[in-house]
Design a protein around this motif. Structure first.
Motif, PDB file in Angstrom:
ATOM      1  N   ASN A   1       0.851  -1.190   0.000  1.00  0.00           N
ATOM      2  CA  ASN A   1       0.000   0.000   0.000  1.00  0.00           C
ATOM      3  C   ASN A   1       0.885   1.236   0.000  1.00  0.00           C
ATOM      4  OD1 ASN A   1      -1.883   1.972   0.319  1.00  0.00           O
ATOM      5  ND2 ASN A   1      -2.655   1.274   2.293  1.00  0.00           N
ATOM      6  N   LEU A   2       0.810   2.036  -1.053  1.00  0.00           N
ATOM      7  CA  LEU A   2       1.663   3.217  -1.184  1.00  0.00           C
ATOM      8  C   LEU A   2       0.985   4.482  -0.672  1.00  0.00           C
ATOM      9  CD1 LEU A   2       3.154   2.490  -4.727  1.00  0.00           C
ATOM     10  CD2 LEU A   2       4.303   2.263  -2.512  1.00  0.00           C
ATOM     11  N   GLN A   3      -0.189   4.355  -0.071  1.00  0.00           N
ATOM     12  CA  GLN A   3      -0.874   5.523   0.477  1.00  0.00           C
ATOM     13  C   GLN A   3       0.043   6.240   1.468  1.00  0.00           C
ATOM     14  OE1 GLN A   3      -4.094   6.408  -0.433  1.00  0.00           O
ATOM     15  NE2 GLN A   3      -3.818   8.300   0.719  1.00  0.00           N
ATOM     16  N   ASN A   4       0.289   7.529   1.216  1.00  0.00           N
ATOM     17  CA  ASN A   4       1.123   8.391   2.062  1.00  0.00           C
ATOM     18  C   ASN A   4       2.600   8.040   2.036  1.00  0.00           C
ATOM     19  OD1 ASN A   4      -1.022  10.046   2.972  1.00  0.00           O
ATOM     20  ND2 ASN A   4      -1.590   8.492   4.483  1.00  0.00           N
ATOM     21  N   ALA A   5       3.020   7.097   1.217  1.00  0.00           N
ATOM     22  CA  ALA A   5       4.451   6.824   1.077  1.00  0.00           C
ATOM     23  C   ALA A   5       5.135   8.046   0.481  1.00  0.00           C
ATOM     24  CB  ALA A   5       4.675   5.611   0.177  1.00  0.00           C
ATOM     25  N   VAL A   6       6.322   8.372   0.991  1.00  0.00           N
ATOM     26  CA  VAL A   6       7.084   9.529   0.507  1.00  0.00           C
ATOM     27  C   VAL A   6       8.056   9.031  -0.559  1.00  0.00           C
ATOM     28  CG1 VAL A   6       8.603  11.427   1.127  1.00  0.00           C
ATOM     29  CG2 VAL A   6       6.843  10.650   2.741  1.00  0.00           C
ATOM     30  N   VAL A   7       7.876   9.525  -1.790  1.00  0.00           N
ATOM     31  CA  VAL A   7       8.631   9.033  -2.944  1.00  0.00           C
ATOM     32  C   VAL A   7       9.398  10.193  -3.571  1.00  0.00           C
ATOM     33  CG1 VAL A   7       8.475   7.912  -5.196  1.00  0.00           C
ATOM     34  CG2 VAL A   7       6.859   7.282  -3.375  1.00  0.00           C
ATOM     35  N   VAL A   8      10.711  10.052  -3.674  1.00  0.00           N
ATOM     36  CA  VAL A   8      11.566  11.046  -4.316  1.00  0.00           C
ATOM     37  C   VAL A   8      11.944  10.526  -5.701  1.00  0.00           C
ATOM     38  CG1 VAL A   8      13.723  12.345  -4.200  1.00  0.00           C
ATOM     39  CG2 VAL A   8      12.459  11.823  -2.094  1.00  0.00           C
ATOM     40  N   ILE A   9      11.755  11.360  -6.716  1.00  0.00           N
ATOM     41  CA  ILE A   9      12.047  10.976  -8.102  1.00  0.00           C
ATOM     42  C   ILE A   9      12.924  12.052  -8.723  1.00  0.00           C
ATOM     43  CG2 ILE A   9      11.082  10.476 -10.379  1.00  0.00           C
ATOM     44  CD1 ILE A   9       8.441   9.755  -8.923  1.00  0.00           C
ATOM     45  N   THR A  10      14.102  11.683  -9.218  1.00  0.00           N
ATOM     46  CA  THR A  10      14.948  12.639  -9.929  1.00  0.00           C
ATOM     47  C   THR A  10      14.682  12.547 -11.429  1.00  0.00           C
ATOM     48  OG1 THR A  10      16.830  11.130 -10.191  1.00  0.00           O
ATOM     49  CG2 THR A  10      16.716  12.401  -8.140  1.00  0.00           C
ATOM     50  N   GLY A  11      15.033  13.602 -12.139  1.00  0.00           N
ATOM     51  CA  GLY A  11      14.779  13.639 -13.577  1.00  0.00           C
ATOM     52  C   GLY A  11      13.302  13.643 -13.906  1.00  0.00           C
ATOM     53  N   ALA A  12      12.503  14.346 -13.082  1.00  0.00           N
ATOM     54  CA  ALA A  12      11.039  14.257 -13.194  1.00  0.00           C
ATOM     55  C   ALA A  12      10.419  15.291 -14.119  1.00  0.00           C
ATOM     56  CB  ALA A  12      10.421  14.375 -11.798  1.00  0.00           C
ATOM     57  N   SER A  13      11.219  16.064 -14.830  1.00  0.00           N
ATOM     58  CA  SER A  13      10.637  17.091 -15.701  1.00  0.00           C
ATOM     59  C   SER A  13      10.216  16.544 -17.054  1.00  0.00           C
ATOM     60  CB  SER A  13      11.633  18.239 -15.898  1.00  0.00           C
ATOM     61  OG  SER A  13      12.812  17.779 -16.545  1.00  0.00           O
ATOM     62  N   SER A  14      10.631  15.324 -17.400  1.00  0.00           N
ATOM     63  CA  SER A  14      10.258  14.740 -18.696  1.00  0.00           C
ATOM     64  C   SER A  14      10.530  13.246 -18.672  1.00  0.00           C
ATOM     65  CB  SER A  14      11.050  15.399 -19.842  1.00  0.00           C
ATOM     66  OG  SER A  14      12.433  15.100 -19.735  1.00  0.00           O
ATOM     67  N   GLY A  15      10.152  12.571 -19.753  1.00  0.00           N
ATOM     68  CA  GLY A  15      10.521  11.182 -19.955  1.00  0.00           C
ATOM     69  C   GLY A  15      10.050  10.224 -18.877  1.00  0.00           C
ATOM     70  N   ILE A  16      10.918   9.273 -18.543  1.00  0.00           N
ATOM     71  CA  ILE A  16      10.565   8.231 -17.578  1.00  0.00           C
ATOM     72  C   ILE A  16      10.285   8.827 -16.211  1.00  0.00           C
ATOM     73  CG2 ILE A  16      11.455   6.209 -16.350  1.00  0.00           C
ATOM     74  CD1 ILE A  16      13.001   5.503 -18.932  1.00  0.00           C
TER      75      ILE A  16
END
Length: 326
Positions: free
Chosen positions: A3-18
């Motif tokens: 269950n990912l509800q309220n999980a804190v997820v950091v994503i780099t390179g998030a302005s485009s693509g994958i």
């Protein structure tokens, strides 16, 4: 974390693509997103698109080649949410062309973005994972982490490095069962990445495809957050490349090299470009670039070629065994 509800997820390179596709894939799960990229405006567009799906999304402009900036990214996530559950090191770029033709400074930028960006992200998040005694680290590698990539040698060096780093780190963390380290190995993906890369080949870089969609890769990343695994191939050509190079590295090197040389000879002439390797560019802010993508599970021409290499590799291995036995 089923269950990912309220999980804190950091994503780099998030302005485009994958990276953008992954942020949009996490948004409906109820995860709280912390998004990073060099370009503030496209990054905020991604964050707003996630908010429209009901997710909390914080945009933190970040250059992953800057260690202090990546530390600040982790601190921003902790300050906003008190913890980090998933960290996705996604940034990737490359230089296409003979290694000696491109400036060495540009080649170094590729290693700084791909390999050192991953090292910086991992170094920033691990203390929080260790304190929490849990967390999921996901590193973007590529098919190029399993087999050679002629005319993109520095890209291959960075991806081989990420693969080795990820596998080694996984073993260092065996005493911490709540911390998981995963690597993703996609085949060719239709993103703005090809246009953002530097091109010193003197030829247009326009592979025929078909390509994976970034959304397909994003779903794999979300799946790893739920159920971590060590290494995951996306698209069967990636698995074929791994098998071919594992069975017959010399034959695979020669085959891939010959295919790349032939493709460059056939391509139309084009001027040299640094792309977005050294500095960000305003173009290419979507998830896709519009190239033909897979709409079914059937193999592509590229996949068939790699599968053929796998069969040839198997034949070479068998011949070697028979010769040794004789």
């Amino acid at each position: 974390m089923p269950n990912l509800q309220n999980a804190v997820v950091v994503i780099t390179g998030a302005s485009s693509g994958i990276g953008k596709a992954t942020a949009l894939a996490f948004a409906p799960t109820g995860a709280r997103l912390v998004l990073a990229a060099r370009r503030p405006e496209p990054l905020e567009v991604t964050a707003e698109a996630c908010r429209r799906q009901g997710a909390e999304a914080l945009a933190v402009p970040t250059d992953v080649t800057d260690e202090a900036a990546v530390q600040a990214l982790a601190s921003a996530a902790i300050e906003a949410h008190g913890r980090i559950d998933v960290w996705f090191n996604n940034v990737g770029t490359g230089v296409v062309g003979p290694y000696w033709e491109a400036p060495l400074a540009l080649q170094k930028k590729v290693v700084e973005a791909n390999l050192f960006g991953t090292l910086h992200g991992t170094y920033a998040v691990l203390p929080h994972f260790l304190r929490q005694r849990r967390g999921v680290l996901i590193n973007m590698v590529s098919m190029g982490g399993w087999s050679p990539t002629p005319f993109a040698a520095t890209y291959a060096a960075s991806k081989y490095g990420i693969r080795g780093f990820t596998a080694s780190l996984r073993q260092e963390l065996t005493g911490h069962p709540g911390i998981h380290v995963s690597a993703v190995f996609p085949a060719l993906v239709d993103t703005p990445g090809l246009a953002h890369g530097a091109n010193y080949s003197g030829r247009a870089i326009d592979p025929p495809g078909p390509f994976l969609t970034p959304e397909a890769v994003a779903q794999v990343v979300v799946g790893l957050a739920r159920r971590p695994r060590a290494e995951v191939a996306v698209g069967w050509p990636a698995s074929a490349a791994r098998i071919a190079y594992g069975l017959a590295p010399v034959l695979t090197e020669r085959g891939v090299g010959a295919a790349m040389r032939a493709a460059l000879r056939r391509a139309r002439p084009e001027g040299r470009s640094e792309g977005a390797v050294a500095q960000p560019v305003p173009t290419g802010t979507g998830t896709r670039s519009g190239k033909p993508v897979w709409h079914a599970r059937g193999p592509s021409l590229g996949g068939l070629a790699l599968g053929g290499l796998g069969l040839l590799a198997g034949a070479e291995l068998l011949a070697g065994i028979l010769t040794r036995r004789g």
